[in-house]
Scaffold this active site. Structure first.
Site, short mmCIF file in Angstrom:
data_model
loop_
_atom_site.label_atom_id
_atom_site.label_comp_id
_atom_site.label_asym_id
_atom_site.label_seq_id
_atom_site.Cartn_x
_atom_site.Cartn_y
_atom_site.Cartn_z
N ASP A 133 41.60 15.19 113.51
CA ASP A 133 41.05 14.00 114.29
C ASP A 133 42.03 12.88 114.62
O ASP A 133 41.84 12.38 115.67
CB ASP A 133 40.08 13.14 113.14
CG ASP A 133 38.81 14.28 112.31
OD1 ASP A 133 38.60 14.96 112.98
OD2 ASP A 133 38.79 13.68 111.45
N HIS A 154 40.23 13.93 109.11
CA HIS A 154 40.59 15.28 109.27
C HIS A 154 42.00 15.22 109.84
O HIS A 154 42.14 14.08 110.70
CB HIS A 154 39.91 16.31 109.94
CG HIS A 154 38.62 16.76 109.46
ND1 HIS A 154 37.38 15.97 109.88
CD2 HIS A 154 38.04 17.85 108.73
CE1 HIS A 154 36.30 16.55 109.26
NE2 HIS A 154 36.69 17.47 108.69
C1 XLS Z 1 30.39 19.80 107.73
C2 XLS Z 1 31.29 18.73 107.05
C3 XLS Z 1 32.22 18.28 107.27
C4 XLS Z 1 33.09 17.63 106.14
C5 XLS Z 1 34.57 17.39 106.47
O1 XLS Z 1 29.24 19.88 107.78
O2 XLS Z 1 30.12 17.84 106.86
O3 XLS Z 1 32.27 17.14 108.12
O4 XLS Z 1 32.55 16.56 105.58
O5 XLS Z 1 35.28 18.59 106.62
#
Ligand code: XLS
Ligand code: CA
Ligand code: CA
Length: 438
Positions: free
Chosen positions: A103, A100
């Site tokens: 991140d 993200h």
């Molecule tokens: C949350 C999601 C998230 C997505 C990416 O539950 O799994 O981590 O994979 O935003």
């Protein structure tokens, strides 16, 4: 370059009889399976968030993780995490990462500051990618953590939030493009609702589609040709997430004529939260030509939320890889470990062990699935089960040659029906036997 995990050497394949915690028992990256190396079937990816930014915080307590970057702050913290992440991937032989925007760089106080932080970190990450040969499987934007997204992003009732989210996704798309990302993911975040008493669901759905169209148009403008993915999840953080499950997402995409632009990213834990099996969600996508990528993890069947655990269930992994083989692979998608170590597993060694076990589980799942495909017993069983459609009245039904009147006429003459056993237990035993044999 500085070494962050100096106690841990490159993880080698030692075979299934090895008792070394820090060795692969099944994942042998170059081993040929169904004509291609294991690594090309699996395309493993590190989740940047759980692996590098997760601190082990939960509702009842603060962080527990002991990490070599502890104590650092600001950009230097983000740079250290990136360097450590590329070292971890290199040592594990993980060839992709997913991230993200939030991140990889600090939020900043203004949008401009956020953009600048991202640019600085993308330079750094680009350099690490060149050094290691590691690639970006997908990028995405975190439009759910900051308080401004309290009521959603593209589905917020506040148009300023819609605009801010657009500015954020625009940048996330651009940096994903710059890093050679092969896909771009939309997970719903807070796109959903907690109560219908304050929600205009019609407008929110239309706005969500408008937002996705803008993303597709912007990708064209900047020359991003990666695959767009939507990741379904039924609940959490909102009570009802709009991208509930695969069928719901497919219907949404078709309603707004977005089905040619998007495939799906299926997460195991989200499938089970929706009351489906992981295999069900993969199967729905596959038969609709929409299986894009996988977030490989597992939930705890005893609790009702998204625990994002490393996958260790060989039965699930086998059935998942069976769908992947039937799909002729996942590329440009892959297998991202959207998984985190338990709060009590706070040492660096736990991080490596978890990846090894996750990778081994899916490697073994691939081997078993390949055996099932080669034996062809399941395929043959299914083909035979539907043989009434290969000739006679069944063939006419398939060819759209009959209507209700014709069928009623036929049924009047054939009303003493004989069915055959579905043999579920026998088929389950065939899977067990294949698992024991690999
Ligand atoms: C949350 C999601 C998230 C997505 C990416 O539950 O799994 O981590 O994979 O935003
Ligand atoms: Ca999840
Ligand atoms: Ca996920």
């Amino acid at each position: 370059m500085k070494e962050y995990f100096s106690d841990i050497k490159k993880i080698a394949f030692e075979g299934k009889d090895s008792t070394n915690d820090l060795a692969f028992k099944y994942y042998n990256s170059e081993q040929l399976v169904a004509g291609k190396p294991m690594k090309e079937h699996l395309r493993f990816a590190m989740s940047y968030w759980h692996t590098l930014t997760g601190e082990g915080v939960d509702m009842f307590g603060s962080g527990t993780m002991l990490r070599p970057w502890d104590g650092q702050e600001g950009m230097s913290l983000y740079k250290s995490r990136a360097e450590a992440g590329f070292e971890l991937m290199s040592k594990l032989g993980v060839e992709f990462f997913c991230f993200h925007d939030l991140d990889i760089a600090p939020e900043g106080h203004t949008l401009k500051e956020k953009y600048d932080n991202l640019d600085e970190m993308v330079d750094h990450i680009e350099h690490l990618m060149k050094e290691t040969g590691i690639k970006c499987l997908w990028g995405t934007s975190n439009a759910f953590s900051h308080p401004r997204f309290v009521h959603g992003a593209a589905t917020s009732p506040n148009a300023d939030v819609f605009a801010f989210a657009a500015a954020q996704v625009k940048k996330a798309l651009e940096i994903t493009h710059r890093l050679g990302g092969e896909n771009y993911v939309f997970w719903g975040g807070r796109e959903g609702y907690d109560t219908l008493l304050n929600t205009d669901t019609g407008l929110e759905a239309d706005n969500y589609a408008r937002f996705l169209k803008m993303a597709v148009n912007h990708a064209k403008k900047i020359g991003f040709t990666g695959q767009f993915l939507i990741e379904p999840k039924p609940k959490e953080p909102t009570t009802h997430q709009y991208d509930f499950d695969s069928m719901t997402v497919l219907a949404f995409l078709r309603k707004y004529h977005l089905d040619n632009n998007f495939k799906l990213n299926i997460e195991a834990n989200h499938a089970t939260l929706a009351g489906h099996s992981f295999q069900h969600e993969l199967n729905v996508c596959r038969i609709n030509g929409a299986l894009g990528s996988i977030d490989a993890n597992q939930g705890d069947p005893l609790v009702g939320w998204d625990t994002d655990q490393f996958p260790t269930n060989i039965y699930e992994a086998t059935l998942a890889m069976y769908e992947v083989l039937k799909n002729n692979g996942l590329a440009p998608g892959g297998l991202n470990f959207d998984a985190k170590v338990r709060r009590g597993s706070f040492e660096v060694k736990d991080l490596f062990i978890s990846y090894i076990i996750g990778m081994d589980t899916f490697a073994r799942g691939l081997l078993v699935a390949d055996k099932l495909m080669q034996d062809g017993v399941l395929e043959d069983f299914v083909t035979k089960r539907y043989q009434s459609y290969h000739s006679g009245i069944g063939k006419k039904i398939i060819n759209n040659e009959v209507d209700f009147e014709d069928l009623a006429c036929y049924a009047l003459k054939h009303d003493q029906i004989i069915n055959q056993s579905g043999r579920q237990e026998l088929l389950e035993e065939i899977i067990n036997r294949a698992i024991y044999s690999v």
